[in-house]
Design an enzyme around this catalytic site. Sequence first.
Site, PDB file in Angstrom:
ATOM      1  N   HIS A  93       4.532  -0.302   0.324  1.00 45.29           N
ATOM      2  CA  HIS A  93       5.914  -1.060   1.052  1.00 45.29           C
ATOM      3  C   HIS A  93       4.575  -1.799   1.578  1.00 45.29           C
ATOM      4  O   HIS A  93       3.470  -1.738   1.988  1.00 45.29           O
ATOM      5  CB  HIS A  93       6.292  -0.138   2.141  1.00 45.29           C
ATOM      6  CG  HIS A  93       5.652   1.337   3.446  1.00 45.29           C
ATOM      7  ND1 HIS A  93       4.469   1.443   2.146  1.00 45.29           N
ATOM      8  CD2 HIS A  93       4.319   1.113   4.414  1.00 45.29           C
ATOM      9  CE1 HIS A  93       3.634   2.600   3.148  1.00 45.29           C
ATOM     10  NE2 HIS A  93       3.591   1.786   4.421  1.00 45.29           N
ATOM     11  N   HIS A 133       0.986  -1.388   0.050  1.00 43.35           N
ATOM     12  CA  HIS A 133      -0.067   0.311   0.067  1.00 43.35           C
ATOM     13  C   HIS A 133       0.991   1.392   0.207  1.00 43.35           C
ATOM     14  O   HIS A 133       2.241   1.459   0.116  1.00 43.35           O
ATOM     15  CB  HIS A 133      -0.933  -0.606   0.813  1.00 43.35           C
ATOM     16  CG  HIS A 133       0.017   0.230   2.493  1.00 43.35           C
ATOM     17  ND1 HIS A 133       0.514  -0.425   2.504  1.00 43.35           N
ATOM     18  CD2 HIS A 133       0.135   1.752   3.174  1.00 43.35           C
ATOM     19  CE1 HIS A 133       1.332  -0.485   4.413  1.00 43.35           C
ATOM     20  NE2 HIS A 133       0.659   0.920   4.191  1.00 43.35           N
ATOM     21  N   ARG A 165       5.574   6.438  14.297  1.00 43.48           N
ATOM     22  CA  ARG A 165       5.833   7.303  12.479  1.00 43.48           C
ATOM     23  C   ARG A 165       4.810   8.574  13.355  1.00 43.48           C
ATOM     24  O   ARG A 165       3.709   8.798  13.174  1.00 43.48           O
ATOM     25  CB  ARG A 165       4.340   5.948  11.500  1.00 43.48           C
ATOM     26  CG  ARG A 165       4.671   6.344  10.374  1.00 43.48           C
ATOM     27  CD  ARG A 165       3.763   5.440   9.755  1.00 43.48           C
ATOM     28  NE  ARG A 165       2.582   6.467   9.127  1.00 43.48           N
ATOM     29  CZ  ARG A 165       1.433   5.567   7.922  1.00 43.48           C
ATOM     30  NH1 ARG A 165       1.868   4.361   7.921  1.00 43.48           N
ATOM     31  NH2 ARG A 165       0.457   6.665   8.098  1.00 43.48           N
ATOM     32  N   ASP A 174       0.732   5.104   1.986  1.00 47.51           N
ATOM     33  CA  ASP A 174      -0.321   5.946   2.957  1.00 47.51           C
ATOM     34  C   ASP A 174      -1.403   6.569   2.993  1.00 47.51           C
ATOM     35  O   ASP A 174      -1.150   7.383   2.299  1.00 47.51           O
ATOM     36  CB  ASP A 174       0.723   6.123   4.653  1.00 47.51           C
ATOM     37  CG  ASP A 174       2.034   5.094   4.939  1.00 47.51           C
ATOM     38  OD1 ASP A 174       1.492   3.862   5.235  1.00 47.51           O
ATOM     39  OD2 ASP A 174       2.867   5.495   5.257  1.00 47.51           O
TER      40      ASP A 174
END
Length: 277
Positions: free
Chosen positions: A252, A104, A268, A106
């Site tokens: 990723h 995917h 993150r 983000d």
Amino acid sequence: MSLEVRPQMENGFFAEIYGADLTQCDDGQFDEIRQAHLRHGVIVIRDQALSPDQQIAFSQRFGPLSIHVLEEQLLVGYPEILLVTNKKENGRYLGIPDLGRQWHTDQSYQETPALGSLLYALEVPGDGSGDTHFADMTAAYEALPQGERERLDGLQAEHRYDHKHENFELSDNQVDRLPGVLHPLIRTHPETGRKALYLGVQLVKRIVGLSPDDSTETLERLYAHCTQPTFVHRHKWRKGDLVFWDNRCTMHAAQPYDDQRVTRHMHRTTVVGERPF
Ligand code: SIN
């Protein structure tokens, strides 16, 4: 001092960066990092020791940060930080142990998806598991036959976030706030001008204007194409890594680990991007 930049793939995709201390990064060094990010698509800045405030301050130099829709999985007192972790407190996971297991990019389910994400490793599994795979979607696009590129150019895909996680699912309110969005299947990078495939296995529901069978067949063929070893780098995490990927030209996928036996604990931050075109 100038940084050492070591590209990992033959075409320059994914670079390791040494010699930076992000707690005191001057404008010259920041510019080197920004250029490396654009040039290599994904960079890992090794050997960092960052507090939440320091990670947020560094990330904000690339643009405003997004607050993730998963409010329960944010670091208390730091809503800019999403907890990618299997740590527990009082029997409850503090964050998301299984975030991003499928390929995917983000927040592609939003109108203005993430420009880039910065994932900082505070603890990594001692058994060497829990790697992250990164795919170079520019190289994958450029390797498609000319006829296929022409067929895909101008098509749009529907992106929606509605899948369950191991330890929770989206609330009704979160589902209502995420109705889904159409984005081009081939997007142009706003800074480099290069075209890239824009996909996501669970998030992309269909290609608009194709029959369901044609859409499924096309998507499966594209995933098989983009995830060939020639386009993929496998990142082996070390404690202190700050990996910064460009969501506009990469995908990723986090690899599994035994979350009952080892700890993988990461913070993150996510920089807001522009609407894909
Ligand atoms: C993510 O998709 O943001 C998480 C990736 C990872 O945990 O390796």
